[in-house]
Write a protein that holds these residues in place. Structure first.
Motif, PDB file in Angstrom:
ATOM      1  N   GLN A  12      16.686   8.207  69.886  1.00 47.10           N
ATOM      2  CA  GLN A  12      15.377   7.577  70.012  1.00 47.10           C
ATOM      3  C   GLN A  12      14.762   7.940  71.351  1.00 47.10           C
ATOM      4  O   GLN A  12      15.427   7.835  72.387  1.00 47.10           O
ATOM      5  CB  GLN A  12      15.464   6.056  69.886  1.00 47.10           C
ATOM      6  CG  GLN A  12      15.839   5.549  68.501  1.00 47.10           C
ATOM      7  CD  GLN A  12      15.799   4.032  68.436  1.00 47.10           C
ATOM      8  OE1 GLN A  12      15.643   3.347  69.449  1.00 47.10           O
ATOM      9  NE2 GLN A  12      15.935   3.510  67.224  1.00 47.10           N
ATOM     10  N   THR A  46      12.206  11.268  62.447  1.00 42.92           N
ATOM     11  CA  THR A  46      12.627  10.532  61.263  1.00 42.92           C
ATOM     12  C   THR A  46      12.130   9.100  61.393  1.00 42.92           C
ATOM     13  O   THR A  46      11.588   8.698  62.428  1.00 42.92           O
ATOM     14  CB  THR A  46      14.163  10.544  61.120  1.00 42.92           C
ATOM     15  OG1 THR A  46      14.737   9.747  62.172  1.00 42.92           O
ATOM     16  CG2 THR A  46      14.707  11.965  61.193  1.00 42.92           C
ATOM     17  N   ALA A  47      12.353   8.323  60.327  1.00 37.80           N
ATOM     18  CA  ALA A  47      11.938   6.916  60.366  1.00 37.80           C
ATOM     19  C   ALA A  47      12.704   6.153  61.434  1.00 37.80           C
ATOM     20  O   ALA A  47      12.211   5.166  61.989  1.00 37.80           O
ATOM     21  CB  ALA A  47      12.155   6.282  58.989  1.00 37.80           C
ATOM     22  N   ARG A  48      13.922   6.596  61.770  1.00 42.27           N
ATOM     23  CA  ARG A  48      14.742   5.898  62.767  1.00 42.27           C
ATOM     24  C   ARG A  48      14.548   6.424  64.177  1.00 42.27           C
ATOM     25  O   ARG A  48      14.960   5.783  65.141  1.00 42.27           O
ATOM     26  CB  ARG A  48      16.224   6.024  62.385  1.00 42.27           C
ATOM     27  CG  ARG A  48      16.576   5.330  61.083  1.00 42.27           C
ATOM     28  CD  ARG A  48      18.070   5.447  60.830  1.00 42.27           C
ATOM     29  NE  ARG A  48      18.453   4.747  59.620  1.00 42.27           N
ATOM     30  CZ  ARG A  48      19.703   4.656  59.161  1.00 42.27           C
ATOM     31  NH1 ARG A  48      20.680   5.268  59.836  1.00 42.27           N
ATOM     32  NH2 ARG A  48      19.960   3.998  58.046  1.00 42.27           N
ATOM     33  N   GLY A  49      13.963   7.597  64.329  1.00 37.99           N
ATOM     34  CA  GLY A  49      13.787   8.167  65.659  1.00 37.99           C
ATOM     35  C   GLY A  49      13.672   9.668  65.602  1.00 37.99           C
ATOM     36  O   GLY A  49      12.734  10.205  65.009  1.00 37.99           O
ATOM     37  N   GLU A  51      16.049  13.515  65.248  1.00 32.78           N
ATOM     38  CA  GLU A  51      17.307  14.187  64.928  1.00 32.78           C
ATOM     39  C   GLU A  51      17.220  15.624  65.418  1.00 32.78           C
ATOM     40  O   GLU A  51      16.143  16.237  65.401  1.00 32.78           O
ATOM     41  CB  GLU A  51      17.579  14.175  63.422  1.00 32.78           C
ATOM     42  CG  GLU A  51      17.939  12.807  62.876  1.00 32.78           C
ATOM     43  CD  GLU A  51      18.267  12.868  61.392  1.00 32.78           C
ATOM     44  OE1 GLU A  51      18.144  13.986  60.796  1.00 32.78           O
ATOM     45  OE2 GLU A  51      18.639  11.823  60.838  1.00 32.78           O
TER      46      GLU A  51
END
Length: 317
Positions: A12, A46-49, A51
């Motif tokens: 992130q 990505t949706a989470r941060g 990659e």
């Protein structure tokens, strides 16, 4: 580079920014600048941060190495900003015992005792040069081969003792002279070529006509102690300050060697410029250790003992 590595490790940008003390926008700009310089994409969002891309995965270990090199360079000129890191031959060795005694009296010191697990002292010298360690309890038997930015000072002498089991013919002796050791097998497994102790034992055997045997694999101290406990003809040499522990039923005997005492000289290798400030107190402590009994034998390559504080002053100059 740090922004890239922390973002890759944390996944992130915001968490990387928080750790680095900057804004998320600053981290994004730094990574974008790095991507332009490399002409590749390092991350996908990505949706989470974020990659790593395949290129990012390939670049990450090299980036870590670059940052580690920068950190070593900084600590080389600002050694007081971290723990004092000293290399010893083993955690049961006389060097470790002496350092532990010092630390018990000065628990406030930030001390990191490490073992490089190398036999060639030149490897330890290179680690001191690189700033990976601040000092190493090693001896280079030809000081003329030391790099110009590294110095070796005398630390202390470790008198040898004969270690035998209860069935050995010398087991009842209170002290022994070197001449009494002749014709007895002295087993010292693990004498490595190019090591300082290889040269020490070679000269010791020559000067006193001793039978020092390094044959066979070295399975460690515990196996050596088991063999001594059961043997009627095998002995070994240990330093008087070395720490060994064995079962009570082994009934091993440590016998001092005198007239002359056989002294293993221990040196400390450190940088000439900007040595870690914590070394001053350590070296002063070494200078106050009790000397070996007299008369004492030392190998011809051993440095002349001096007051340790004077040695450090000479290093700083």
């Amino acid at each position: 580079m740090r922004s890239f590595v922390r973002a890759a490790e944390l996944g992130q940008l915001q968490r990387a920014a928080d750790e680095l003390g900057v804004t998320q926008q600053a981290v994004s700009k730094r990574i974008a600048s790095l991507e332009r310089e490399l002409d590749v994409r390092l991350f996908t969002r990505t949706a989470r941060g974020v990659e790593l891309t395949l290129d990012g995965q390939a670049f990450l270990p090299h980036a870590r190495n670059i940052i580690a090199g920068v950190d070593r360079a900084i600590t080389a000129i600002k050694p007081g900003s971290r723990a004092l890191r000293i290399d010893v031959l083993g955690l049961r060795s006389a060097q470790a015992v002496v350092l532990h005694d010092y630390w018990r009296s000065h628990p406030e010191i930030d001390l990191d005792v490490v073992t490089l697990r190398v036999n060639d002292p030149r490897v330890a010298v290179a680690a001191v040069q690189a700033g990976d360690i601040d000092a190493s309890f090693r001896s280079v038997t030809d000081p003329a081969t030391l790099p110009h930015d590294v110095r070796m000072v005398h630390a202390f002498d470790s008198p040898l003792e004969l270690l035998v089991g209860p069935r050995h013919p010398l087991a009842s002796a209170r002290t022994l002279t070197p001449s009494q050791l002749r014709r007895h097998r002295i087993w010292v497994p693990g004498i490595a070529p190019r090591s300082e102790w290889a040269e020490f034992y070679d000269q010791l055997a020559t000067d006193f006509d001793l039978r020092i045997d390094a044959a066979g694999p070295n399975f460690g101290n515990e196996v050596l102690l088991d063999i001594l406990a059961d043997s009627a003809d095998v002995a070994t040499l240990v330093g008087s300050r070395d720490r060994y522990v064995w079962p009570a039923n082994h009934d091993l005997r440590r016998i001092p060697i005198v007239n002359p005492a056989l002294s293993y000289p221990l040196s400390l290798i450190l940088r000439r410029e900007n040595p870690h400030p914590g070394l001053r107190a350590i070296i002063d402590h070494l200078g106050h250790l009790s000397p070996p009994p007299t008369p004492a034998w030392r190998p011809s390559w051993a440095t002349t003992p001096r007051h340790s504080g004077e040695d450090l002053d000479r290093t700083r100059r």
